[in-house]
Design a protein around this motif. Structure first.
Motif, PDB file in Angstrom:
ATOM      1  N   SER A  18       0.816  -1.215   0.000  1.00  0.00           N
ATOM      2  CA  SER A  18       0.000   0.000   0.000  1.00  0.00           C
ATOM      3  C   SER A  18       0.845   1.257   0.000  1.00  0.00           C
ATOM      4  O   SER A  18       0.317   2.351  -0.207  1.00  0.00           O
ATOM      5  N   SER A  23       3.244  -2.962   5.026  1.00  0.00           N
ATOM      6  CA  SER A  23       3.376  -3.741   3.786  1.00  0.00           C
ATOM      7  C   SER A  23       4.729  -3.484   3.111  1.00  0.00           C
ATOM      8  O   SER A  23       5.286  -4.373   2.468  1.00  0.00           O
ATOM      9  N   ARG A 107     -13.158  -2.898   2.186  1.00  0.00           N
ATOM     10  CA  ARG A 107     -12.078  -2.544   1.254  1.00  0.00           C
ATOM     11  C   ARG A 107     -11.222  -3.760   0.903  1.00  0.00           C
ATOM     12  O   ARG A 107     -10.763  -3.902  -0.227  1.00  0.00           O
ATOM     13  N   ASN A 108     -11.031  -4.638   1.874  1.00  0.00           N
ATOM     14  CA  ASN A 108     -10.193  -5.806   1.585  1.00  0.00           C
ATOM     15  C   ASN A 108     -10.852  -6.768   0.597  1.00  0.00           C
ATOM     16  O   ASN A 108     -10.169  -7.568  -0.037  1.00  0.00           O
ATOM     17  N   LEU A 111      -9.690  -5.164  -2.681  1.00  0.00           N
ATOM     18  CA  LEU A 111      -8.254  -5.332  -2.921  1.00  0.00           C
ATOM     19  C   LEU A 111      -7.899  -6.787  -3.212  1.00  0.00           C
ATOM     20  O   LEU A 111      -7.153  -7.104  -4.146  1.00  0.00           O
ATOM     21  N   LEU A 112      -8.445  -7.669  -2.389  1.00  0.00           N
ATOM     22  CA  LEU A 112      -7.998  -9.063  -2.431  1.00  0.00           C
ATOM     23  C   LEU A 112      -8.514  -9.834  -3.633  1.00  0.00           C
ATOM     24  O   LEU A 112      -7.786 -10.648  -4.212  1.00  0.00           O
ATOM     25  N   LEU A 129       0.114 -10.437   2.821  1.00  0.00           N
ATOM     26  CA  LEU A 129      -0.533  -9.210   3.294  1.00  0.00           C
ATOM     27  C   LEU A 129       0.049  -8.882   4.662  1.00  0.00           C
ATOM     28  O   LEU A 129       0.549  -9.767   5.350  1.00  0.00           O
ATOM     29  N   PRO A 131      -1.528  -7.257   7.572  1.00  0.00           N
ATOM     30  CA  PRO A 131      -2.328  -6.786   8.708  1.00  0.00           C
ATOM     31  C   PRO A 131      -1.712  -7.251  10.030  1.00  0.00           C
ATOM     32  O   PRO A 131      -1.107  -8.322  10.102  1.00  0.00           O
ATOM     33  N   ASN A 135      -5.464  -5.237  14.287  1.00  0.00           N
ATOM     34  CA  ASN A 135      -6.419  -4.650  13.333  1.00  0.00           C
ATOM     35  C   ASN A 135      -7.841  -5.010  13.762  1.00  0.00           C
ATOM     36  O   ASN A 135      -8.168  -6.189  13.879  1.00  0.00           O
ATOM     37  N   ASP A 139     -12.933  -7.283   8.071  1.00  0.00           N
ATOM     38  CA  ASP A 139     -12.335  -7.822   6.839  1.00  0.00           C
ATOM     39  C   ASP A 139     -10.815  -7.933   6.966  1.00  0.00           C
ATOM     40  O   ASP A 139     -10.085  -7.852   5.978  1.00  0.00           O
ATOM     41  N   ALA A 140     -10.352  -8.144   8.203  1.00  0.00           N
ATOM     42  CA  ALA A 140      -8.911  -8.363   8.406  1.00  0.00           C
ATOM     43  C   ALA A 140      -8.677  -9.521   9.368  1.00  0.00           C
ATOM     44  O   ALA A 140      -7.619  -9.616   9.979  1.00  0.00           O
ATOM     45  N   PHE A 145      -9.833 -13.834   5.547  1.00  0.00           N
ATOM     46  CA  PHE A 145      -8.845 -14.066   4.485  1.00  0.00           C
ATOM     47  C   PHE A 145      -8.934 -15.496   3.958  1.00  0.00           C
ATOM     48  O   PHE A 145      -8.846 -15.740   2.756  1.00  0.00           O
TER      49      PHE A 145
END
Ligand SMILES: [Zn+2]
Length: 233
Positions: A18, A23, A107-108, A111-112, A129, A131, A135, A139-140, A145
């Motif tokens: 990002s 990251s 958002r993930n 992105l994912l 990733l 995270p 977090n 979505d983390a 995932f």
């Protein structure tokens, strides 16, 4: 640059990068031991121009033959988030707001899904990733995932795994892993001013705390922060 007569190297792993600290540090770590394919996903958010500029500089600065040229994907969110602060840059969560204030819904997912499909199409078996375990967003989580990657794999008969090496780490531990990396070329701000970190938003506060907690000098020039090096932009 790859010699034209040589085959394009195949990455062992991709890293969803990002431009922020975590990251970037993950990309720097993995590049020490494997060929990585960095991936950046544009969503059209307010700070992306500065973020992607820093991301390119960081990857250039780590100067590793193990880093393939950055792939930039596009997944515009303006038709989804509308007048949200992440697109308008107004009413951005400030210095004293909790982590929850900067949640970008799902958002993930955006992105994912695309990054995993890219890995599948390029024959890359792992997507990293960064995270942290702290977090707070739904979505983390490891379950998110695992479930999303399984769904995408199901859609294409794929077998791309998601790796989360920082999930059991605190921010201070990740910062220490990044010692010696060109962290001045990372970008964390959600309300940049003249291309600089604002020094007053939620993410700038997190960045300042991260360097302080690791007892590392903060190389960032903040547009509005007492004690910051003078702004010349
Ligand atoms: Zn900021």
């Amino acid at each position: 640059m790859t010699h034209p007569s040589l085959p394009t190297p195949v990455a062992d792993s991709a890293v969803l990068i990002s431009g922020g600290l975590d990251s970037a540090i993950l990309a720097g770590l993995w590049a020490r031991e494997r060929i990585i394919q960095p991936i950046y996903v544009h969503c059209g958010l307010f700070w992306e121009q500065e973020e992607i500029s820093h991301c390119r500089l960081f990857l250039e600065a780590i100067s590793s033959p193990h880093v393939l040229p950055l792939i930039e994907l596009h997944q515009p969110a303006n038709d989804l988030y509308g007048a949200h602060w992440s697109l308008s840059g107004t009413n951005v969560p400030g210095h004293d707001t909790p982590d929850e204030a900067v949640f970008l819904p799902g958002r993930n997912v955006l992105l994912l899904a695309k990054a995993l499909l890219l890995c599948h199409l390029r024959g890359i078996g792992r997507l990293g990733l960064a995270p942290l375990g702290s977090n707070p967003f739904p979505d983390a989580t490891p379950l998110f995932f695992q479930t999303l990657s399984s769904t995408v794999n199901m859609a294409v008969n794929g077998n791309v795994s998601v790796e989360l090496p920082f999930l059991d780490k605190h921010k201070v531990d990740v910062m220490r892993l990044g010692m010696g990396m060109p962290l001045q070329h990372t970008f964390s701000c959600i309300r940049p001013i003249r291309g600089l970190h604002c020094g007053a938003c939620n993410k700038c506060a997190e960045r300042q705390a991260a360097f302080a907690s690791a007892d590392m000098p903060d190389p960032t020039i903040y547009a509005n922060f007492p004690g910051s090096p003078p702004c010349t932009a």
